[in-house]
Design a protein around this motif. Sequence first.
Motif, PDB file in Angstrom:
ATOM      1  N   LEU A 183       7.323  22.284 -56.751  1.00  0.00           N
ATOM      2  CA  LEU A 183       7.373  23.511 -56.988  1.00  0.00           C
ATOM      3  C   LEU A 183       8.549  23.845 -56.732  1.00  0.00           C
ATOM      4  CD1 LEU A 183       3.798  24.913 -55.732  1.00  0.00           C
ATOM      5  CD2 LEU A 183       4.584  24.456 -57.745  1.00  0.00           C
ATOM      6  N   ASN A 416       1.336  30.609 -55.843  1.00  0.00           N
ATOM      7  CA  ASN A 416       1.130  29.289 -56.407  1.00  0.00           C
ATOM      8  C   ASN A 416       0.939  28.282 -55.490  1.00  0.00           C
ATOM      9  OD1 ASN A 416       2.216  30.534 -58.846  1.00  0.00           O
ATOM     10  ND2 ASN A 416       4.232  30.052 -58.480  1.00  0.00           N
ATOM     11  N   ASP A 417      -0.140  27.539 -55.647  1.00  0.00           N
ATOM     12  CA  ASP A 417      -0.642  26.078 -54.879  1.00  0.00           C
ATOM     13  C   ASP A 417      -0.988  25.263 -55.546  1.00  0.00           C
ATOM     14  OD1 ASP A 417      -1.521  27.759 -52.285  1.00  0.00           O
ATOM     15  OD2 ASP A 417      -2.123  29.108 -53.698  1.00  0.00           O
ATOM     16  N   LEU A 418      -0.328  23.982 -55.026  1.00  0.00           N
ATOM     17  CA  LEU A 418      -0.267  22.814 -55.745  1.00  0.00           C
ATOM     18  C   LEU A 418      -0.716  21.460 -54.562  1.00  0.00           C
ATOM     19  CD1 LEU A 418       1.691  21.227 -58.270  1.00  0.00           C
ATOM     20  CD2 LEU A 418       1.492  19.859 -56.187  1.00  0.00           C
ATOM     21  N   ALA A 420      -1.375  17.534 -54.709  1.00  0.00           N
ATOM     22  CA  ALA A 420      -1.204  16.217 -55.499  1.00  0.00           C
ATOM     23  C   ALA A 420      -1.502  14.994 -54.901  1.00  0.00           C
ATOM     24  CB  ALA A 420      -0.055  16.456 -56.123  1.00  0.00           C
ATOM     25  N   ILE A 449      -3.724  15.959 -59.793  1.00  0.00           N
ATOM     26  CA  ILE A 449      -3.149  16.919 -59.579  1.00  0.00           C
ATOM     27  C   ILE A 449      -3.942  17.994 -59.608  1.00  0.00           C
ATOM     28  CG2 ILE A 449      -0.888  18.247 -59.855  1.00  0.00           C
ATOM     29  CD1 ILE A 449       0.062  15.619 -60.850  1.00  0.00           C
ATOM     30  N   ARG A 450      -3.913  19.119 -58.400  1.00  0.00           N
ATOM     31  CA  ARG A 450      -4.597  20.289 -58.552  1.00  0.00           C
ATOM     32  C   ARG A 450      -3.616  21.366 -58.316  1.00  0.00           C
ATOM     33  NH1 ARG A 450      -8.172  17.435 -54.171  1.00  0.00           N
ATOM     34  NH2 ARG A 450      -6.019  16.126 -54.513  1.00  0.00           N
ATOM     35  N   ASP A 451      -3.518  22.410 -59.483  1.00  0.00           N
ATOM     36  CA  ASP A 451      -2.598  23.280 -59.487  1.00  0.00           C
ATOM     37  C   ASP A 451      -3.267  24.816 -59.858  1.00  0.00           C
ATOM     38  OD1 ASP A 451       0.023  24.596 -59.642  1.00  0.00           O
ATOM     39  OD2 ASP A 451       0.170  23.690 -61.590  1.00  0.00           O
ATOM     40  N   TYR A 577       3.746  15.514 -64.790  1.00  0.00           N
ATOM     41  CA  TYR A 577       2.657  16.653 -64.732  1.00  0.00           C
ATOM     42  C   TYR A 577       3.850  17.934 -65.056  1.00  0.00           C
ATOM     43  CZ  TYR A 577       0.175  20.541 -63.213  1.00  0.00           C
ATOM     44  OH  TYR A 577      -0.620  21.874 -63.251  1.00  0.00           O
ATOM     45  N   ARG A 578       5.008  17.986 -64.719  1.00  0.00           N
ATOM     46  CA  ARG A 578       5.722  19.039 -65.113  1.00  0.00           C
ATOM     47  C   ARG A 578       5.977  19.020 -66.721  1.00  0.00           C
ATOM     48  NH1 ARG A 578       8.486  18.444 -60.029  1.00  0.00           N
ATOM     49  NH2 ARG A 578       9.517  16.882 -60.812  1.00  0.00           N
ATOM     50  N   ARG A 581       2.977  20.857 -68.599  1.00  0.00           N
ATOM     51  CA  ARG A 581       2.759  22.358 -68.675  1.00  0.00           C
ATOM     52  C   ARG A 581       3.627  23.119 -69.288  1.00  0.00           C
ATOM     53  NH1 ARG A 581       2.379  24.711 -62.562  1.00  0.00           N
ATOM     54  NH2 ARG A 581       4.439  25.073 -62.807  1.00  0.00           N
TER      55      ARG A 581
END
Length: 821
Positions: A183, A416-418, A420, A449-451, A577-578, A581
């Motif tokens: 992030l 924003n929370d992540l 991984a 990954i939880r986002d 992952y980036r 998205r």
Amino acid sequence: MKIIFKITTLFFLFVGCAVFAQNARVKGIILDENNNPVENVNISYQNKSVVTNANGFYSLTVPANQKVVLVFTHISLKKTTATVNLKPNEDFEFNVVMNENAEQMGEVIVTANNRKRVQGITSIEPEVIRKIPGANAGIENILKTLPGVYSNNELSTQYAVRGGNYDENLVYVNEVEVYRPFLVRSGQQEGLSFTNTDLVQNVEFSAGGFQAKYGDKLSSVLDITYRRPTKFAAAAEASLLGGSLAIDAVSKNQKWSAITGIRYRDNSLLVNSQETETNFKPTFADVQTNINFISSTKWQWSFLGNVSQNKYNYQPLSRQTNFGTIDEPIALQVFYEGQEKDRYDTYFGAMKSTFTPNENNTFKVIASGYHTLEQEYFDIYAAYFLGEVDTNIGSETLGDVTFNRAIGTQLNHARNDLDAVILNGEIKGFHILKKNQIEWGVKFTREDIRDRVVEWEVIDSAGFSINPIYVDPVNDQPNNPYMGPLVPYHNVRAINFNVINRLSGYAQWNRKSKLGNHDVWFNAGVRMHQWQVENRNIQGKSQMEFSPRGQFAIKPAWEKDMVFRFSTGLYVQPPSYRELRDSTGTVLLNVKAQKSIHFVLSNDYSFKMWNRPFKLVSEVYYKSLTDVNPYTLENVRIRYAAANNAKAYVQGLDFRLNGEFVPGTESWFSFSYLKTEENIENKGFIARPTDQRLKFGVLFQDYMPNLPSVKLYLNLVYNTGLPGGSPSYADPYVYQSRLRDYRRADVGFSKVFTDNNKDRPDGHWLKKFKDLSVGLEIFNLFNNQNAITNTWVRDVYTKNQYGIPNYMTTRTFNLKITARL
């Protein structure tokens, strides 16, 4: 998974058949009369031999329960012999001091290690990394002085290589791939790099055309090895930017060794030098350890662990930026309310087991895990005034804003929370078959990954809310009344639960041979990568790509010491992952891998000048990219389109001259030319966000002739300006302006109190230290205004949008003290 199980089973069956051989091992460090490590010392026993590395270290397997005569030879040092009689599986340390020959054996030309020359690898000494000043000192700080490596952000450890972006670089520590937080959007949030320079032994870097044994990225590979201590040692450093402590420990029987480092960093000194006045309270700290255990002459085990916590509390107060022209100077004034609270907690652990049944075969099993917990919370209200500046000399309001031509407010909000978790399991093999070397590896990776993304921005200009351009009807107040909905100018809300399973592998072949009287080297290999993305039980399609790569090098039998090298290959980068998205926060499951074909032609010329060693490396390269995933770059935050709708190319030249410009110290000068463009949906080629045309870098070390204990270290970088980006939702084809050139010089002065230790009597208190020094560092010596991005502000009268540069740090002073035992 069945394939991995079968390979693992066969591996351990092979291991079980080979553990009973009766051997022992001799290891140590070779030093000269001045206690400096000696490279290229040959240690032989009968028909077996090894050569010391750049740190003077060697390791040789010998028979147990019998007398063994070891012979130590070097082209410019006296031959030394030693006799040992070791027990089975004994690990014996034998350190040798070799003296100079009374009669010289002719001229010795110092050249780089052949392996590094033929593979196109740049090696950086850890001592240089620790000494060279920089706002974010470390390995990445040195990389930015190399040709082909670009960065316009001294607060960031991120770097771009030959037209790529920050996500296209591989980083390994002890053969384990390491990761960075997801992030982070600005350099001042980053804190500490993963690599602890106090623990480093070897640093190798390749800017392209690298071998198949390295992973699936498009641009570069940085391969770092932590040292294995042979005796107790300690190092400490303290400065206005933080401090560090490192401890080396070794057991009595030499089977156990460990090196542990603790670091703390506070960027307030640098951030407070920027044009935005703030209350800034960061806490960046980490603990890292590397533990090694030698269970026998055949088995070795190691563990690498890291725990890092970065807290970033940021409260902006006000800002004024002057820009425009001499005829029409403009100023942006901003007054802030609110704050930002970010936190990045990372946990990393890796276990590696190395089994060497004999000199021709080595097997490695590596397991690693990475867990990151990240949060990015902010509510920042900004009231801005865009006005004209009084330039009348003698006026009482000289430099002040006398007329406001735009007034507006802006409110930014994020929650924003992540979370991984990335797990890796890998098996690797290395085999020598006569004149051939075979390397292979199989790796399985699972990314969970939880986002959650909640971001919105409201813009108000002259009392009227600005809608995004895609909202109908268009809001053209005050000309006509607006009857549509009031919506944020920018609004992203998404929750993603993603699992990515990856299976990758490689096989490569190396051979050294002769072509007439010329030495030649061959390398050929191929990589495979299969992956599948899942989001809330919805599976994307399984995709697989192959990546063939090859290298050829020749060292002509000429009087001049030259190596010519050609590298090529298809480099494939499956989406991270980036890259999956898009700008709305939605994860697209079937994004394809980006592909790049590399062509690299280089010349490595070693020579002597002023009777001292020098080397000139020249490279020309071209890269053709397909299935490109376009992105925008804001500070260090990359936002992808998550669409393979572009193609691109990169072309350039790199030159680097390094050597002893000052006797006993290494310095270098580098120059690069680069051009990279992309074609999005066949609209035509435009400059990519990393199109930095020219680069000039200097790393220089010197000392005072009459006072050699006073050292000088210079780090100088000049880069031409990057494309300045475009406003949100705007067409990048419309905005192709560039930022101003990046010019930065950091200089350090150091007084070394231990320089004359060899002349001091035994028992002197300074002889306890290998190094004790006090230094002064000046960052941005010439106080240049360097911009990293633009802030886009709307003029309500002309309807124009101004790109206002966000300037980086100004001149800053730092004091530090360093001690090594």
